[in-house]
Design a protein around this motif. Structure first.
Motif, mmCIF file in Angstrom:
data_model
loop_
_atom_site.group_PDB
_atom_site.id
_atom_site.type_symbol
_atom_site.label_atom_id
_atom_site.label_comp_id
_atom_site.label_asym_id
_atom_site.label_seq_id
_atom_site.Cartn_x
_atom_site.Cartn_y
_atom_site.Cartn_z
ATOM 1 N N UNK A 318 -74.473 -25.608 -6.910
ATOM 2 C CA UNK A 318 -74.303 -26.847 -7.670
ATOM 3 C C UNK A 318 -73.458 -27.839 -6.879
ATOM 4 N N UNK A 319 -74.022 -29.012 -6.638
ATOM 5 C CA UNK A 319 -73.288 -30.099 -6.008
ATOM 6 C C UNK A 319 -72.885 -31.105 -7.088
ATOM 7 N N UNK A 320 -71.692 -31.663 -6.957
ATOM 8 C CA UNK A 320 -71.191 -32.561 -7.999
ATOM 9 C C UNK A 320 -70.449 -33.743 -7.390
ATOM 10 N N UNK A 321 -70.308 -34.772 -8.206
ATOM 11 C CA UNK A 321 -69.421 -35.888 -7.905
ATOM 12 C C UNK A 321 -68.466 -36.060 -9.077
ATOM 13 N N UNK A 322 -67.300 -36.638 -8.807
ATOM 14 C CA UNK A 322 -66.285 -36.829 -9.830
ATOM 15 C C UNK A 322 -66.157 -38.302 -10.189
#
Length: 338
Positions: A318-322
């Motif tokens: 899982x890749x994410x941005x904040x």
């Protein structure tokens, strides 16, 4: 034997500057408690040149002129506490120079991103004993965090700053001995027995976690300056992102990551390293803190999901941005040392 310097004999000292670019260590014998335990540091110059490709009889160019000389230094540090809940960790000056602001409470030290320009730090790099001393002032940088099961957490730092050309070089009478270093001696917590929470699911089985603040570092150049270096380095923006890899289970229904990806549903992440007071480090992706009270908020938005094989087991990647909240901001990351 040749007069050589050993890379392993490298010691880093760092201290938060009170006035930008002004050396606050200011001595070949810095305060022992300003020493920071690091991996082997990597030092490099960022050089700009003017190439004199002028027309004349010869086919060869004229000698170039060096127009700007900045420098960079990078290394990693163990993620660990100081041993006392209200004493900042060894990497305090480094975190503040990477855009974090510090808040010491009655039972913990908190770090969160700051809206105002980040503080800067002076870094001394001693190499060889006796050997060379490289001084860098006005250091501002980026930090990324990586945690892997069975290992320890690492804070990976990259700094840019002004090279102090008056640093001591050479051998013999010009060589500098490494001064005493008083490190914080707590053992780094092992990434084991961790309750990794993603939203309302508090039992995500992960083996890897990464967070990169992705700070944008700019510099100011001025024709008024007498030195061939930028007059100021500063943080102009950030876009925190990262990844984690939960085990793919047949009964996984709560906070389903694929559904969250499709709907852009933001969640929060929380996990801690260590269990002993004074050596506990808690990561919260999406949280604010005031007077010892921590409030979680949904800041983690998935941007991609891959699938990977982990010793025959299926895992999400899982890749994410904040993202921060609209009104106040600066609440996408909260790191607590307690």
């Amino acid at each position: 034997m040749a007069d050589v310097l050993l890379t392993r004999q490298s010691v880093i000292f760092a201290k938060t500057e009170t006035t930008y670019g002004t050396d606050v260590i200011n001595s070949a014998t810095p305060t022992a408690t300003d020493a920071i335990l690091t991996t082997l540091p990597e030092f490099s110059f960022d050089v700009e040149t003017y190439e004199r490709n002028l027309a004349r009889k010869s086919l060869s160019p004229l000698s170039p002129r060096v127009t700007n000389v900045n420098c960079a230094i990078s290394f990693s540090c163990e993620i660990k506490g100081s041993g006392t809940a209200t004493t900042p960790p060894e990497i305090d000056a480094l975190l503040q120079a990477c855009g974090f602001t510090k808040n010491v409470e009655s039972a913990a030290v908190f770090y969160k991103p700051d809206t105002t320009a980040s503080k800067s730090c002076t870094i001394y790099m001693f190499q060889g004993d006796p050997g060379q001393l490289k001084k860098i002032t006005g250091c501002v940088g980026n930090v990324s965090f990586s945690v892997e099961q069975g290992g320890i957490g690492l804070a990976n730092f990259e700094f840019q700053g002004q090279f102090d050309g008056t640093a001591a070089f050479g051998s013999g009478a010009n060589a500098v001995s490494i001064p005493p270093a008083n490190y914080q001696e707590e053992l780094p917590p092992i990434a084991q027995n961790i309750a990794f929470a993603y939203g309302s699911d508090t039992a995500f089985d992960c083996t890897n976690f990464e967070l990169n603040m992705n700070n944008e570092i700019q510099n100011v150049k001025s024709m008024q300056s007498t030195d061939l270096t930028a007059t100021n380095f500063f943080l102009s923006g950030r876009a925190p992102s990262g990844s984690f890899n939960p085990l793919l289970e047949a009964a996984m229904t709560t906070e389903d990551v694929i559904a969250n990806l499709a709907s852009s549903a933001a969640r929060h992440i929380m996990f801690n390293l260590g269990t002993d007071t004074g050596n506990i480090v808690i990561f919260r992706l999406g949280a604010s803190q005031s007077s010892g009270t921590v409030t979680d908020n949904n800041a983690v938005t998935l941007t991609n999901i891959g699938f990977e094989d982990s010793d025959g087991l299926a895992r999400y990647n899982c890749e994410y941005m904040l993202g921060a909240t609209f009104d106040t901001g600066n609440d996408e990351v909260l790191i607590e040392f307690k």
